[in-house]
Structures are given as C-alpha cells and as structure tokens.
Scaffold this motif. Structure first.
Motif, short mmCIF file in Angstrom:
data_model
loop_
_atom_site.label_atom_id
_atom_site.label_comp_id
_atom_site.label_asym_id
_atom_site.label_seq_id
_atom_site.Cartn_x
_atom_site.Cartn_y
_atom_site.Cartn_z
N LEU A 104 0.83 -1.21 0.00
CA LEU A 104 0.00 0.00 0.00
C LEU A 104 0.86 1.26 0.00
CD1 LEU A 104 -2.86 -0.91 2.50
CD2 LEU A 104 -3.07 -0.55 0.04
N ARG A 105 1.94 1.24 0.79
CA ARG A 105 2.84 2.40 0.84
C ARG A 105 3.50 2.62 -0.52
NH1 ARG A 105 7.98 2.86 1.20
NH2 ARG A 105 8.32 0.70 1.76
N GLN A 106 3.89 1.54 -1.18
CA GLN A 106 4.58 1.67 -2.46
C GLN A 106 3.66 2.17 -3.58
OE1 GLN A 106 6.56 -2.00 -3.30
NE2 GLN A 106 7.92 -1.83 -1.54
N ILE A 107 2.39 1.80 -3.53
CA ILE A 107 1.49 2.23 -4.61
C ILE A 107 0.84 3.58 -4.34
CG2 ILE A 107 0.95 -0.14 -5.27
CD1 ILE A 107 -1.82 0.28 -3.95
N SER A 108 1.04 4.14 -3.15
CA SER A 108 0.33 5.36 -2.79
C SER A 108 0.73 6.55 -3.66
CB SER A 108 0.53 5.68 -1.31
OG SER A 108 1.90 5.87 -1.03
N LEU B 295 -0.97 6.15 -6.91
CA LEU B 295 -2.40 6.39 -6.73
C LEU B 295 -2.69 7.89 -6.74
CD1 LEU B 295 -5.26 5.42 -6.15
CD2 LEU B 295 -4.67 5.35 -3.73
N CYS B 296 -1.87 8.67 -6.04
CA CYS B 296 -2.06 10.13 -6.04
C CYS B 296 -1.93 10.71 -7.44
CB CYS B 296 -1.06 10.79 -5.10
SG CYS B 296 -1.31 10.40 -3.36
N LEU B 297 -0.93 10.24 -8.18
CA LEU B 297 -0.75 10.73 -9.56
C LEU B 297 -1.90 10.29 -10.46
CD1 LEU B 297 3.06 10.10 -10.07
CD2 LEU B 297 1.92 12.28 -9.69
N THR C 180 7.75 8.26 5.37
CA THR C 180 8.11 6.99 6.00
C THR C 180 7.48 6.78 7.36
OG1 THR C 180 10.11 7.97 6.97
CG2 THR C 180 10.34 6.91 4.81
N GLY C 181 6.77 7.78 7.87
CA GLY C 181 6.16 7.67 9.19
C GLY C 181 4.90 6.82 9.17
N ILE D 188 -2.47 9.78 3.21
CA ILE D 188 -2.54 10.91 2.27
C ILE D 188 -3.28 10.51 1.00
CG2 ILE D 188 -1.15 12.44 0.81
CD1 ILE D 188 1.00 12.31 3.08
N SER D 189 -2.93 9.34 0.44
CA SER D 189 -3.61 8.91 -0.78
C SER D 189 -5.08 8.59 -0.53
CB SER D 189 -2.88 7.71 -1.41
OG SER D 189 -2.84 6.63 -0.52
N ALA D 190 -5.39 8.04 0.65
CA ALA D 190 -6.80 7.76 0.97
C ALA D 190 -7.60 9.06 1.06
CB ALA D 190 -6.89 6.99 2.29
N ALA D 191 -7.01 10.10 1.67
CA ALA D 191 -7.70 11.39 1.75
C ALA D 191 -7.93 11.98 0.36
CB ALA D 191 -6.88 12.36 2.61
#
Length: 194
Positions: free
Chosen positions: A40-44, A47-49, A163-164, A175-178
């Motif tokens: 999920l972190r790697q695709i975020s 996803l935003c883009l 990274t947090g 961030i991407s979910a928002a």
C-alpha cells in the motif's frame, strides 16, 4: 454456464488472484499485514498521480509530464527545506519550514500544470505535444536545481510524511486515501466533477 466474454472481462483479476494464492503458499512473508502495508505504501504515490491523470483523461486530454513535474516539485521542496534560498537583490535569505517547503513544491507543480493548460488552450497545441515539451523542461529544471545529486538529510519531520506511521498505517497511505475521498466527492457531488 461460464461465457467466454465473462472470462475475457475478468481475466486480469483472475490472474492477480492466482498470483496472490501462489505466492501465499510459496513463502511465509507474502500474505502478512506488514507486506500488505508495504505494498500500500509503495502504490500510494502512483495512486495520487493517477487521481490527477484520471481527471485529465476524463476531460479528453493526456499528460506525459506528470513524472517529471513530480520530480521537480519534490526536488524544489527538498532543496528549499535543506538549504533555503538567497535573494541577493533584496539582501534576503529565506529559510523554510516543512510546511513552507511542501507548499512551495505544490506551487511549483501547480505552476507547471498551469503552463501546460495555458499552452494547450492558448496555442491550441495537442496535449500530447505540449506535455511532452513540459516533460523535457521539468526534467532539465530538476537537473539544474539538484546539480545531478540527491538531496538528503531533510530531518525527521519531513521524513515522517513519506516513511512515518499513524495508527500503524504508513502516512503515504493516509494521504492517498484522503485524496481518493476528495476525488470521489468532487467527481460525484460537484458540477465541476460531473
């Protein structure tokens, strides 16, 4: 009866499910919460883009410069946070906080996006051609800004954004979910989105 058209429609999903099942049996670490959060972190970022790209494609356009604009915006934010900027004409040195650097990076991305829109609408260039030019411009500006070297040592506060974790979930996922929620509301509930 299982139809050929139904299989053709869902073949990518079936292949993904088959891959997940195969990898789950072949290793102990694939089907774990940590690996799921890592994916999920790697695709975020993509996803935003893709949210912005979806808006562009829905309006009948295309943007080839999105990766280079992202790189330049990120480089500007990182450079301003680490080094600040001197304005010798006014004898001023500006030091940036994390928030200020992020806003500056977003402003750079917004300016390049505006430039794309201006060139496409004002000079009636096809989006493919205009954004291909912006791709080269942003790539060159990134090289000039960084001198070809990575910008490191940005501090814990800035690092937390990428990274947090918050409630055990990586910050890029939040961030991407928002952004996905905002995108869904805009496209389904506003006149602009429709």
């Amino acid at each position: 009866m299982f139809k050929k058209e139904t299989f053709a429609r869902f073949q990518s999903l079936l292949a993904l499910l088959l891959l997940v099942v195969a990898l789950s049996f072949s290793t102990d670490t694939f089907f774990t919460v940590d690996n799921g959060l890592n994916v999920l972190r790697q695709i975020s970022i993509n996803l935003c883009l893709s949210i912005g790209m979806t808006m562009i494609i829905l309006s009948g356009g295309i943007d080839l410069s999105v990766g280079s604009v992202l790189a330049f915006s990120g480089a500007v934010a990182a450079g301003l946070l680490k080094n600040g900027i001197a304005l010798p004409y006014w004898n001023v040195f500006l030091d940036f906080t994390v928030f200020g650097a992020v806003v500056a990076g977003l402003a750079v991305g917004l300016a390049l996006g505006w430039f794309n829109g201006f060139v496409i609408t004002r000079f009636r260039l096809p989006p493919f051609v205009a954004t291909l030019g912006t791709l080269s411009i942003a790539r060159g500006l990134t090289r000039l800004w960084t001198g070809g070297f990575p910008i490191t040592g940005l501090g814990k506060e800035f690092g937390f954004i990428g990274t947090g974790h918050f409630w055990g979930v990586p910050m890029p996922v939040w961030i991407s979910a928002a952004l996905v929620i905002v995108f869904v509301v805009v496209t389904r509930r506003t006149r602009f989105g429709r």
